[in-house]
Design a protein around this motif. Structure first.
Motif, PDB file in Angstrom:
ATOM      1  N   LYS A   1       9.662  -8.186  -0.872  1.00 55.04           N
ATOM      2  CA  LYS A   1      10.239  -9.002   0.070  1.00 55.04           C
ATOM      3  C   LYS A   1      10.492  -9.781  -1.520  1.00 55.04           C
ATOM      4  CE  LYS A   1       9.215  -9.145   4.302  1.00 55.04           C
ATOM      5  NZ  LYS A   1       8.381  -7.636   4.707  1.00 55.04           N
TER       6      LYS A   1
ATOM      7  N   ALA B   1       5.491  -6.961  -9.990  1.00 57.41           N
ATOM      8  CA  ALA B   1       6.026  -5.730  -9.316  1.00 57.41           C
ATOM      9  C   ALA B   1       7.385  -5.216  -8.699  1.00 57.41           C
ATOM     10  CB  ALA B   1       4.982  -4.423  -8.812  1.00 57.41           C
TER      11      ALA B   1
ATOM     12  N   TYR C   1      11.207  -5.171  -6.932  1.00 54.19           N
ATOM     13  CA  TYR C   1      12.695  -5.839  -7.841  1.00 54.19           C
ATOM     14  C   TYR C   1      13.674  -5.522  -6.820  1.00 54.19           C
ATOM     15  CZ  TYR C   1      16.102  -5.381 -11.459  1.00 54.19           C
ATOM     16  OH  TYR C   1      17.282  -5.314 -12.171  1.00 54.19           O
TER      17      TYR C   1
ATOM     18  N   HIS D   1      -1.243  -6.108   2.931  1.00 55.32           N
ATOM     19  CA  HIS D   1      -0.331  -5.139   3.995  1.00 55.32           C
ATOM     20  C   HIS D   1       0.551  -5.927   4.851  1.00 55.32           C
ATOM     21  CE1 HIS D   1      -2.644  -3.962   6.590  1.00 55.32           C
ATOM     22  NE2 HIS D   1      -3.713  -3.384   6.137  1.00 55.32           N
ATOM     23  N   SER D   2       1.262  -5.891   5.602  1.00 52.17           N
ATOM     24  CA  SER D   2       1.394  -6.318   6.471  1.00 52.17           C
ATOM     25  C   SER D   2       1.205  -6.873   7.860  1.00 52.17           C
ATOM     26  CB  SER D   2       3.414  -5.516   7.152  1.00 52.17           C
ATOM     27  OG  SER D   2       3.066  -4.280   7.955  1.00 52.17           O
TER      28      SER D   2
ATOM     29  N   ARG E   1       0.613  -1.355   0.065  1.00 53.15           N
ATOM     30  CA  ARG E   1      -0.200   0.167   0.289  1.00 53.15           C
ATOM     31  C   ARG E   1       1.229   1.732   0.213  1.00 53.15           C
ATOM     32  NH1 ARG E   1      -2.412  -0.004   5.935  1.00 53.15           N
ATOM     33  NH2 ARG E   1      -0.203  -1.448   7.231  1.00 53.15           N
ATOM     34  N   SER E   2       1.782   1.209  -0.019  1.00 52.88           N
ATOM     35  CA  SER E   2       2.974   2.346  -0.937  1.00 52.88           C
ATOM     36  C   SER E   2       2.162   3.693  -1.978  1.00 52.88           C
ATOM     37  CB  SER E   2       4.370   1.996  -1.098  1.00 52.88           C
ATOM     38  OG  SER E   2       4.331   1.272  -2.760  1.00 52.88           O
TER      39      SER E   2
HETATM   40  P1  NAP Z   1       7.504   0.086  -0.114  1.00 53.60           P
HETATM   41  O1  NAP Z   1       6.930   1.273   0.518  1.00 53.60           O
HETATM   42  O2  NAP Z   1       8.256  -1.469   1.030  1.00 53.60           O
HETATM   43  O3  NAP Z   1       5.872  -0.899   0.475  1.00 53.60           O
HETATM   44  C1  NAP Z   1       5.631  -1.810   1.023  1.00 53.60           C
HETATM   45  C2  NAP Z   1       4.739  -2.939   0.962  1.00 53.60           C
HETATM   46  O4  NAP Z   1       4.434  -3.997   1.407  1.00 53.60           O
HETATM   47  C3  NAP Z   1       3.882  -1.921   2.285  1.00 53.60           C
HETATM   48  O5  NAP Z   1       2.246  -1.366   2.624  1.00 53.60           O
HETATM   49  C4  NAP Z   1       3.822  -2.948   3.292  1.00 53.60           C
HETATM   50  O6  NAP Z   1       2.930  -3.574   4.667  1.00 53.60           O
HETATM   51  C5  NAP Z   1       3.848  -4.701   2.707  1.00 53.60           C
HETATM   52  N1  NAP Z   1       4.404  -5.649   3.219  1.00 53.60           N
HETATM   53  C6  NAP Z   1       5.577  -5.611   4.048  1.00 53.60           C
HETATM   54  N2  NAP Z   1       5.613  -7.155   4.314  1.00 53.60           N
HETATM   55  C7  NAP Z   1       4.266  -7.455   3.891  1.00 53.60           C
HETATM   56  C8  NAP Z   1       4.220  -9.047   4.105  1.00 53.60           C
HETATM   57  N3  NAP Z   1       5.140  -9.171   5.162  1.00 53.60           N
HETATM   58  N4  NAP Z   1       2.215  -9.705   3.867  1.00 53.60           N
HETATM   59  C9  NAP Z   1       1.672  -8.340   3.291  1.00 53.60           C
HETATM   60  N5  NAP Z   1       2.240  -7.145   3.119  1.00 53.60           N
HETATM   61  C10 NAP Z   1       3.823  -6.802   3.212  1.00 53.60           C
HETATM   62  O7  NAP Z   1       7.612  -0.397  -0.958  1.00 53.60           O
HETATM   63  P2  NAP Z   1       7.431  -0.308  -2.717  1.00 53.60           P
HETATM   64  O8  NAP Z   1       8.275   1.377  -2.603  1.00 53.60           O
HETATM   65  O9  NAP Z   1       5.842   0.065  -2.452  1.00 53.60           O
HETATM   66  O10 NAP Z   1       7.443  -1.232  -3.485  1.00 53.60           O
HETATM   67  C11 NAP Z   1       7.050  -2.350  -4.124  1.00 53.60           C
HETATM   68  C12 NAP Z   1       8.095  -3.444  -4.544  1.00 53.60           C
HETATM   69  O11 NAP Z   1       8.546  -2.885  -5.593  1.00 53.60           O
HETATM   70  C13 NAP Z   1       9.851  -3.177  -4.103  1.00 53.60           C
HETATM   71  O12 NAP Z   1      10.242  -4.708  -4.969  1.00 53.60           O
HETATM   72  C14 NAP Z   1      10.861  -2.748  -4.736  1.00 53.60           C
HETATM   73  O13 NAP Z   1      11.368  -2.676  -5.729  1.00 53.60           O
HETATM   74  C15 NAP Z   1       9.586  -2.364  -6.572  1.00 53.60           C
HETATM   75  N6  NAP Z   1       9.629  -1.357  -7.368  1.00 53.60           N
HETATM   76  C16 NAP Z   1       9.363  -1.699  -9.054  1.00 53.60           C
HETATM   77  C17 NAP Z   1       9.006  -0.442  -9.359  1.00 53.60           C
HETATM   78  C18 NAP Z   1       9.903  -0.719 -11.102  1.00 53.60           C
HETATM   79  O14 NAP Z   1       9.274  -0.757 -11.502  1.00 53.60           O
HETATM   80  N7  NAP Z   1       9.139  -2.265 -10.832  1.00 53.60           N
HETATM   81  C19 NAP Z   1       8.734   0.562  -9.270  1.00 53.60           C
HETATM   82  C20 NAP Z   1       9.108   0.626  -7.697  1.00 53.60           C
HETATM   83  C21 NAP Z   1       9.648   0.150  -6.692  1.00 53.60           C
HETATM   84  P3  NAP Z   1       3.553  -1.697   5.472  1.00 53.60           P
HETATM   85  O15 NAP Z   1       2.401  -0.703   4.357  1.00 53.60           O
HETATM   86  O16 NAP Z   1       1.999  -2.789   6.315  1.00 53.60           O
HETATM   87  O17 NAP Z   1       4.322  -1.716   6.035  1.00 53.60           O
END
Ligand code: NAP
Length: 279
Positions: A212, A230, A232, A190-191, A167-168
């Motif tokens: 993760k 999504a 990375y 989410h977490s 939910r970022s």
């Molecule tokens: P982020 O801000 O760290 O958000 C991660 C989300 O995952 C948070 O909402 C978190 O929940 C949730 N989460 C963490 N542990 C969990 C669990 N055990 N069970 C369920 N949900 C869980 O990350 P982000 O920026 O959105 O990026 C996510 C991924 O996408 C990363 O791997 C990043 O590298 C990748 N990404 C890729 C691109 C691309 O161009 N392909 C662009 C951006 C990001 P909480 O809110 O409760 O903490």
């Protein structure tokens, strides 16, 4: 189970880039060269690579890139001042602030300084609000690219149950809003979600945005579901365990080669959208 359809992000990106290139040519005939300004604060090597890739893509598509590199110790005020200058520069059509920024900077304040009409990366609060209301100009690029992949492969969204993990503000929330706008029934996990596997087993479309490696397991997936990874992570690894999920899914994105390349192509597309509005 038959092998899943591989949703090839590079192919979707190339198709998008081809259309963008044609639009750039037309703009150039009118004397306008679409220009993306990138701002990098500090010397994070991964961020430097991302900014360089974006500059190279601008060149490839016939666009201009203006690269601003600020020192690690830049303050919020200094960064915002730089953004204001780019807001006022009529030759700049899009502004990308590479994140993460160093910890002394108020990232939200910096993002929200970007003028809405140049927010081609969809990072401002106002832009997110507009996307959530269904009239956003520039959704965040990875979410827009994910919808682009689904559309390219003609995967029905309307009526599907989509489960988004994460939910970022740049990924999980906006992709959920875009799916909702397209009439999916959306669950956001989410977490703190209790029993994530049970939620996922209801999904026709899964979007994993967790950060993760290999997090989503094959036995959490409904047979035939569409799985978009999504994630990375270090070592070019996604958030989905491809090996187990590809045995169950009907369609799945690989990593690398999933939403990653499409994200950059949407950044370019949005910059050209912005330039066209000013012709
Ligand atoms: P982020 O801000 O760290 O958000 C991660 C989300 O995952 C948070 O909402 C978190 O929940 C949730 N989460 C963490 N542990 C969990 C669990 N055990 N069970 C369920 N949900 C869980 O990350 P982000 O920026 O959105 O990026 C996510 C991924 O996408 C990363 O791997 C990043 O590298 C990748 N990404 C890729 C691109 C691309 O161009 N392909 C662009 C951006 C990001 P909480 O809110 O409760 O903490």
């Amino acid at each position: 189970m038959a092998k899943p359809l591989i949703l090839d992000g590079s192919r979707v990106a190339e198709a998008t880039n081809q259309k963008t290139m044609q639009r750039v040519e037309k703009l150039r005939e009118h004397g306008v060269i679409p220009c993306l300004a990138t701002i990098l604060v500090g010397d994070n090597p991964a961020s430097e690579t991302y900014v360089r890739m974006k500059g190279k893509m601008c060149e490839r598509l016939g666009m201009k890139s203006l690269r601003i590199h600020l020192p690690e110790e830049t303050t919020t005020e200094e960064l915002c001042q730089q953004i204001v200058e780019l807001n006022q520069n009529p030759e700049v059509h899009g502004i990308l602030l590479q994140h993460p920024v160093p910890s002394q900077i108020n990232e939200r304040k910096a993002f929200d300084t970007i003028a809405i009409e140049k927010d081609v990366d969809g990072v401002t609060s106002w832009g997110f609000g507009q996307v959530s209301m269904g009239f956003g100009q520039f959704p965040s690029c990875t979410p827009a690219g994910i919808i682009g992949i689904l559309d390219y492969y003609q995967i029905p969204i309307e009526g599907a149950h989509a489960v988004v993990i994460g939910r970022s503000p740049i990924l999980g929330k906006p992709v959920a809003m875009l799916l909702l706008e397209r009439n999916a029934t959306v669950t956001i996990c989410h977490s703190k979600t209790l029993d994530l596997p049970s939620c996922l087993r209801m999904a026709d479309i899964v979007v994993a945005a967790v950060g993760k490696p290999h997090f989503v397991q094959g036995d959490w997936i409904k047979p035939g579901a569409v799985v978009i990874d999504a994630g990375y992570n270090e070592g070019n690894v996604g958030d989905v365990d491809f090996e187990s999920c590809s045995k169950v899914a009907g369609a799945i994105t690989p990593v690398p080669g999933g939403p990653g390349p499409v994200t950059i192509s949407y950044l370019m597309k949005h910059t050209v959208d912005s330039a066209e509005r000013r012709v």
